[in-house]
Design a protein around this motif. Sequence first.
Motif, PDB file in Angstrom:
ATOM      1  N   ALA A  36       0.822  -1.210   0.000  1.00 20.41           N
ATOM      2  CA  ALA A  36       0.000   0.000   0.000  1.00 20.41           C
ATOM      3  C   ALA A  36       0.859   1.264   0.000  1.00 20.41           C
ATOM      4  CB  ALA A  36      -0.933   0.006   1.217  1.00 20.41           C
ATOM      5  N   LEU A  37       1.999   1.196   0.676  1.00 14.28           N
ATOM      6  CA  LEU A  37       2.843   2.388   0.775  1.00 14.28           C
ATOM      7  C   LEU A  37       3.615   2.640  -0.516  1.00 14.28           C
ATOM      8  CD1 LEU A  37       4.202   2.124   4.431  1.00 14.28           C
ATOM      9  CD2 LEU A  37       2.084   3.146   3.581  1.00 14.28           C
ATOM     10  N   THR A  38       4.147   1.598  -1.123  1.00 10.40           N
ATOM     11  CA  THR A  38       4.855   1.808  -2.387  1.00 10.40           C
ATOM     12  C   THR A  38       3.878   2.251  -3.480  1.00 10.40           C
ATOM     13  OG1 THR A  38       4.700  -0.560  -2.891  1.00 10.40           O
ATOM     14  CG2 THR A  38       6.726   0.215  -1.855  1.00 10.40           C
ATOM     15  N   ASP A  39       2.626   1.764  -3.415  1.00 13.64           N
ATOM     16  CA  ASP A  39       1.612   2.186  -4.388  1.00 13.64           C
ATOM     17  C   ASP A  39       1.301   3.674  -4.263  1.00 13.64           C
ATOM     18  OD1 ASP A  39       1.427  -0.397  -5.310  1.00 13.64           O
ATOM     19  OD2 ASP A  39      -0.433  -0.869  -4.251  1.00 13.64           O
ATOM     20  N   GLN A  40       1.424   4.202  -3.035  1.00 19.23           N
ATOM     21  CA  GLN A  40       1.068   5.604  -2.785  1.00 19.23           C
ATOM     22  C   GLN A  40       2.262   6.554  -2.918  1.00 19.23           C
ATOM     23  OE1 GLN A  40      -1.325   5.866   0.909  1.00 19.23           O
ATOM     24  NE2 GLN A  40      -2.043   3.807   0.432  1.00 19.23           N
ATOM     25  N   LEU A  41       3.413   6.014  -3.283  1.00 17.19           N
ATOM     26  CA  LEU A  41       4.611   6.823  -3.463  1.00 17.19           C
ATOM     27  C   LEU A  41       4.624   7.398  -4.875  1.00 17.19           C
ATOM     28  CD1 LEU A  41       7.277   7.632  -2.017  1.00 17.19           C
ATOM     29  CD2 LEU A  41       8.330   5.622  -3.081  1.00 17.19           C
ATOM     30  N   ALA A  42       4.831   8.703  -4.969  1.00 16.38           N
ATOM     31  CA  ALA A  42       4.852   9.373  -6.268  1.00 16.38           C
ATOM     32  C   ALA A  42       6.078   8.961  -7.072  1.00 16.38           C
ATOM     33  CB  ALA A  42       4.848  10.888  -6.066  1.00 16.38           C
ATOM     34  N   GLU A  43       6.004   9.108  -8.382  1.00 19.84           N
ATOM     35  CA  GLU A  43       7.166   8.889  -9.243  1.00 19.84           C
ATOM     36  C   GLU A  43       8.287   9.828  -8.789  1.00 19.84           C
ATOM     37  OE1 GLU A  43       9.917   7.850 -11.998  1.00 19.84           O
ATOM     38  OE2 GLU A  43       8.068   6.755 -11.550  1.00 19.84           O
ATOM     39  N   GLY A  44       9.483   9.258  -8.620  1.00 20.55           N
ATOM     40  CA  GLY A  44      10.611  10.043  -8.130  1.00 20.55           C
ATOM     41  C   GLY A  44      10.647  10.180  -6.618  1.00 20.55           C
ATOM     42  N   LYS A  55      11.523   4.951  -9.454  1.00 16.46           N
ATOM     43  CA  LYS A  55      12.048   5.526 -10.701  1.00 16.46           C
ATOM     44  C   LYS A  55      11.457   4.792 -11.888  1.00 16.46           C
ATOM     45  CE  LYS A  55      16.481   7.831 -10.165  1.00 16.46           C
ATOM     46  NZ  LYS A  55      17.894   7.817 -10.585  1.00 16.46           N
ATOM     47  N   ASN A  56      10.777   5.554 -12.731  1.00 17.19           N
ATOM     48  CA  ASN A  56      10.116   4.966 -13.915  1.00 17.19           C
ATOM     49  C   ASN A  56       9.206   3.809 -13.516  1.00 17.19           C
ATOM     50  OD1 ASN A  56      11.591   6.731 -15.667  1.00 17.19           O
ATOM     51  ND2 ASN A  56      13.359   5.362 -15.477  1.00 17.19           N
ATOM     52  N   GLY A  57       8.539   4.005 -12.385  1.00 16.69           N
ATOM     53  CA  GLY A  57       7.597   2.998 -11.914  1.00 16.69           C
ATOM     54  C   GLY A  57       8.236   1.814 -11.217  1.00 16.69           C
ATOM     55  N   LYS A  58       9.573   1.758 -11.195  1.00 18.21           N
ATOM     56  CA  LYS A  58      10.283   0.653 -10.544  1.00 18.21           C
ATOM     57  C   LYS A  58      10.788   1.081  -9.169  1.00 18.21           C
ATOM     58  CE  LYS A  58      11.750  -1.558 -14.859  1.00 18.21           C
ATOM     59  NZ  LYS A  58      12.903  -2.024 -15.677  1.00 18.21           N
ATOM     60  N   LEU A  59      10.929   0.105  -8.275  1.00 17.74           N
ATOM     61  CA  LEU A  59      11.400   0.371  -6.921  1.00 17.74           C
ATOM     62  C   LEU A  59      12.870   0.013  -6.795  1.00 17.74           C
ATOM     63  CD1 LEU A  59       8.369  -1.093  -4.926  1.00 17.74           C
ATOM     64  CD2 LEU A  59       8.717   1.267  -5.718  1.00 17.74           C
TER      65      LEU A  59
END
Length: 216
Positions: free
Chosen positions: A162-170, A191-195
Amino acid sequence: MAPDTYKTRGLRNKLVKVLENKGITDLRVLQAIAKVPRHVFFENALLEHAYQDKAFPIGEGQTISQPYTVAFQSEKLEIKPKDKVLEIGTGSGYQACILVELGAIVYTIEYNKVLFERTKKFLPELGYKPYFFHGDGSKGLPAKAPFDKIIVTAGAPVLPDALTDQLAEGGILIIPIGDKDKQKMVRIRKKNGKLIQEDYDYFAFVPLLGEQGWNK
């Protein structure tokens, strides 16, 4: 509320030197530590503990984090003015005050109702006004997402999706992950949708409670 005196300001400056010696280099973080009166989060009789570099109980099975931990997490977040920041685990509110001092727009969520009510009332009296929420921090705050930065101030067994989903790009997420006794500090960049994950030292936090944390 204990007044902020020449003595307490001097103790904060000594604490800043301790943090510098431990490797904290971000000047804005050190300035924030020097400004926020940590002693007001303690009972008057415990004033001598307020500026030692250690965690301390605040009731409800929770602690006010060690200043080094607060400074370390704050530094790794790379806060910029007006960054939208989600804090998981309001606790005493000390970390939220540091984030506000760094110029962040802070959304802070607390699982424990007693601490939530106490801190929601107390921080505005100090002049700090983050947005307060009561609930399961392991689920984040989807209604207010995305966030530029996310900080988790309790130990999680896994990285909550849930937290990574709510993290903005960058964006940057900082979270301690491990068992209930010790956790490895982890920084995630999106970055570019990747963690992209970076691992740091081990720390000791109270457990993150909730659906994607530790269940009671």
